[in-house]
Design a protein around this motif. Structure first.
Motif, mmCIF file in Angstrom:
data_model
loop_
_atom_site.group_PDB
_atom_site.id
_atom_site.type_symbol
_atom_site.label_atom_id
_atom_site.label_comp_id
_atom_site.label_asym_id
_atom_site.label_seq_id
_atom_site.Cartn_x
_atom_site.Cartn_y
_atom_site.Cartn_z
ATOM 1 N N ASN A 162 0.815 -1.221 0.000
ATOM 2 C CA ASN A 162 0.000 0.000 0.000
ATOM 3 C C ASN A 162 0.845 1.265 0.000
ATOM 4 O O ASN A 162 0.643 2.178 -0.814
ATOM 5 C CB ASN A 162 -0.939 -0.004 1.205
ATOM 6 C CG ASN A 162 -2.081 -0.982 1.055
ATOM 7 O OD1 ASN A 162 -2.292 -1.548 -0.021
ATOM 8 N ND2 ASN A 162 -2.815 -1.225 2.129
ATOM 9 N N GLY A 163 1.790 1.355 0.917
ATOM 10 C CA GLY A 163 2.646 2.538 0.956
ATOM 11 C C GLY A 163 3.516 2.672 -0.278
ATOM 12 O O GLY A 163 3.801 3.782 -0.741
ATOM 13 N N MET A 164 3.933 1.528 -0.838
ATOM 14 C CA MET A 164 4.748 1.555 -2.055
ATOM 15 C C MET A 164 3.965 2.157 -3.229
ATOM 16 O O MET A 164 4.506 2.938 -4.014
ATOM 17 C CB MET A 164 5.206 0.139 -2.392
ATOM 18 C CG MET A 164 6.215 -0.444 -1.425
ATOM 19 S SD MET A 164 7.890 0.163 -1.721
ATOM 20 C CE MET A 164 8.318 -0.752 -3.209
ATOM 21 N N ILE A 165 2.693 1.798 -3.350
ATOM 22 C CA ILE A 165 1.875 2.338 -4.438
ATOM 23 C C ILE A 165 1.695 3.846 -4.267
ATOM 24 O O ILE A 165 1.785 4.622 -5.233
ATOM 25 C CB ILE A 165 0.516 1.617 -4.509
ATOM 26 C CG1 ILE A 165 0.717 0.164 -4.969
ATOM 27 C CG2 ILE A 165 -0.435 2.340 -5.464
ATOM 28 C CD1 ILE A 165 -0.549 -0.671 -4.965
ATOM 29 N N VAL A 166 1.445 4.283 -3.037
ATOM 30 C CA VAL A 166 1.317 5.721 -2.774
ATOM 31 C C VAL A 166 2.582 6.456 -3.186
ATOM 32 O O VAL A 166 2.541 7.501 -3.856
ATOM 33 C CB VAL A 166 1.012 5.961 -1.280
ATOM 34 C CG1 VAL A 166 1.144 7.450 -0.934
ATOM 35 C CG2 VAL A 166 -0.383 5.465 -0.929
ATOM 36 N N LEU A 167 3.737 5.919 -2.812
ATOM 37 C CA LEU A 167 5.009 6.568 -3.131
ATOM 38 C C LEU A 167 5.299 6.531 -4.630
ATOM 39 O O LEU A 167 5.803 7.507 -5.206
ATOM 40 C CB LEU A 167 6.138 5.903 -2.352
ATOM 41 C CG LEU A 167 7.543 6.476 -2.553
ATOM 42 C CD1 LEU A 167 7.573 7.974 -2.293
ATOM 43 C CD2 LEU A 167 8.538 5.756 -1.663
ATOM 44 N N ALA A 168 4.964 5.418 -5.283
ATOM 45 C CA ALA A 168 5.183 5.322 -6.728
ATOM 46 C C ALA A 168 4.338 6.362 -7.468
ATOM 47 O O ALA A 168 4.811 7.005 -8.416
ATOM 48 C CB ALA A 168 4.851 3.912 -7.210
ATOM 49 N N ARG A 169 3.098 6.533 -7.042
ATOM 50 C CA ARG A 169 2.239 7.532 -7.686
ATOM 51 C C ARG A 169 2.778 8.943 -7.472
ATOM 52 O O ARG A 169 2.746 9.784 -8.382
ATOM 53 C CB ARG A 169 0.815 7.412 -7.146
ATOM 54 C CG ARG A 169 0.079 6.182 -7.666
ATOM 55 C CD ARG A 169 -1.274 6.020 -7.009
ATOM 56 N NE ARG A 169 -2.019 4.905 -7.605
ATOM 57 C CZ ARG A 169 -3.040 4.297 -7.046
ATOM 58 N NH1 ARG A 169 -3.471 4.687 -5.849
ATOM 59 N NH2 ARG A 169 -3.659 3.306 -7.661
ATOM 60 N N GLU A 170 3.270 9.220 -6.281
ATOM 61 C CA GLU A 170 3.845 10.541 -6.012
ATOM 62 C C GLU A 170 5.080 10.776 -6.878
ATOM 63 O O GLU A 170 5.278 11.869 -7.417
ATOM 64 C CB GLU A 170 4.208 10.655 -4.531
ATOM 65 C CG GLU A 170 4.826 11.972 -4.121
ATOM 66 C CD GLU A 170 3.836 13.123 -4.093
ATOM 67 O OE1 GLU A 170 4.294 14.270 -3.936
ATOM 68 O OE2 GLU A 170 2.611 12.883 -4.247
#
Length: 461
Positions: free
Chosen positions: A20-28
């Motif tokens: 979950n946190g990885m997807i948030v960071l990838a999108r940012e």
């Protein structure tokens, strides 16, 4: 601005607490920079990653049951979440260490690396096969850690190199910084027991398989601090003030909770319900928790005791709802799912959070300044719980396995009634926000020399 031809490859196991946190960071990262952002993980995450936001999905195939805690059968689940923290740790090693399966993921990822040619890889710290590939190919990598920093920089076995002081609590013990004599003995024995597990004949065979594979790719198995030392950056999704005092390597940074832009998509009915109730306890015990019928009954009884003073919102998976009694107290609302746990925690009428102590959920609770009661489930949850209690932002159940209604009701009454818990939680929330979360993490990644083409970015590390 980075060169448009450069690519960043994110790699994660598909577990919610990791991805979950990885997807948030990838999108940012994709939103703010002229780089191609790829995301490699297992098929169940395809739809989320392909839903726009500049990410390109790289499939690593279907979920491997042995590598996923969500697919463990009931017997394995009970072993992994048992009373003995050492036996629990042993069970995690025994059931989760599958080097042949890791090799399958390695080969799938290798084909994507050949195609993408990433300038940098961002890897969840549990995706060991990806770390091995980055080292073998000499690709700079960033480790994402949804745990306490000590999870990576403290030794788990005797005589191993460590960045923490002698006598520091061994990860997964749930021991405090200041220990009694029996606790200090337990702490020392835990390392010896872990070493003994590694000498188990079956695990020994797997270790030889793992060693042979790494020989074939030209590197030793990247165990212990090697993964940290070889990383360009290590980003921990927590704050230094929650961890016990340790001197971290300069490539390790604490960036706070990795949250998406808020508010997220909301449920109008749930929002209205919270708006009309001045004090609500939110219970969210994570995606892996499997409650028994007796434990479900205990939580219902606690809600009944809080009736008249507090409402209770409980996120309970559909598979466990059939264990609910027919008659529920009027102050209890049970939801199979909430569209956004973050929206719930952000609501000013949510006054306490009952959590399993996972790193993500606990830091989210801190971010929004919520005092907590922790029912630790396994592994690092015990370490998070004891730090939260020592910092004065949470209390821990005496016996998480039974969920005694008297104990849970008492702990909730204390964190709800004592203003000190709210005040300290608010102070930690300010520290979480100051740490910067996804923005700080993206800044640090995009400042790497491999993406900027210059040396000035090294000053940020």
């Amino acid at each position: 601005m980075p060169d448009a031809a450069k690519s960043v490859l994110f790699v994660s196991l598909p577990e919610a607490g990791l991805v979950n946190g990885m997807i948030v960071l990838a999108r940012e990262t994709a939103r703010r920079a002229a780089v191609d952002v790829w995301f490699a993980t297992d098929e169940p995450q395809r739809t989320r990653i392909e839903s726009g936001d500049g990410l390109t999905f790289a499939s690593l195939g279907e979920v491997v049951p042995e590598m996923s805690a969500q697919s463990w059968d009931e017997k394995v689940y009970r072993q992994v979440t048992g009373r003995s923290r050492f036996r629990s740790h042993h069970a995690v090693l025994k059931h989760g260490f599958r080097p042949l399966r890791w090799q399958e993921k390695y080969r799938r990822l290798e084909s994507w690396v050949d195609k993408v040619n990433p300038a940098v890889m961002v890897i969840d710290c549990e995706a060991r096969f990806a770390i091995s590939l980055a080292i073998a190919r000499e690709i700079p990598y960033v480790l994402m850690v949804p745990f306490l920093p000590s999870y990576l920089v403290a030794s788990h076995v005797p005589f191993a190199r460590s960045y923490v002081p002698r006598g520091f609590p061994v990860p997964f013990t749930g021991l405090p910084l200041h220990m009694s004599l029996p606790q200090r003995l337990t702490n020392r024995l835990f390392k010896a027991w872990t070493l003994a597990v590694l000498l188990d004949p079956r695990i020994g065979r797997w270790l030889r398989v793992d060693l042979d594979f790494h020989k074939s790719i030209g590197i030793p198995p990247p165990a212990g601090l090697t993964q940290v030392d070889r990383a360009a950056l290590v980003l921990c999704a927590t704050i230094a003030e929650l961890e016990y005092p340790i001197a971290l390597p300069k490539n390790v940074r604490t960036v706070g909770a990795i949250l998406p832009p808020l508010p997220e998509r909301s449920d109008g009915d749930l929002e209205a319900w919270l708006d009309s109730r001045p004090s609500t306890v939110y219970i969210g015990l994570g995606t892996l928790t499997r409650l028994t019928r007796a434990q479900v009954a205990a939580v219902v009884e606690v809600a009944r005791r809080l009736d008249g003073a507090h409402q209770v919102l409980w996120k309970l998976p559909a598979s466990q709802r059939e264990m609910l009694p027919d008659a529920l107290p009027g102050n209890l609302r049970v939801e199979t799912w909430v569209p956004s746990q973050l929206n719930v925690l952000a609501h000013p009428h949510v006054t306490a959070f009952v959590t399993h102590g996972g790193g993500n959920g606990f830091n989210e609770g801190l971010y929004f300044g919520k005092p907590m009661v922790v029912r630790p489930l396994w592994a690092d949850n015990h370490d998070v719980a004891v730090r939260g209690q020592d910092r004065g932002v949470s209390l821990t159940l005496d016996d998480p396995h039974t969920i005694d209604p008297d104990d849970l009701a008492d702990k909730l009454t204390r964190v709800l009634g004592d203003p000190a818990y709210r005040e300290r939680s608010a102070q930690f929330g300010a520290l979480e926000r100051k740490a910067g979360g996804r923005a700080t993490a993206a800044d640090l990644i995009l400042a790497l020399p491999q993406l900027t083409g210059g040396a000035a970015a090294e000053q940020t590390q």
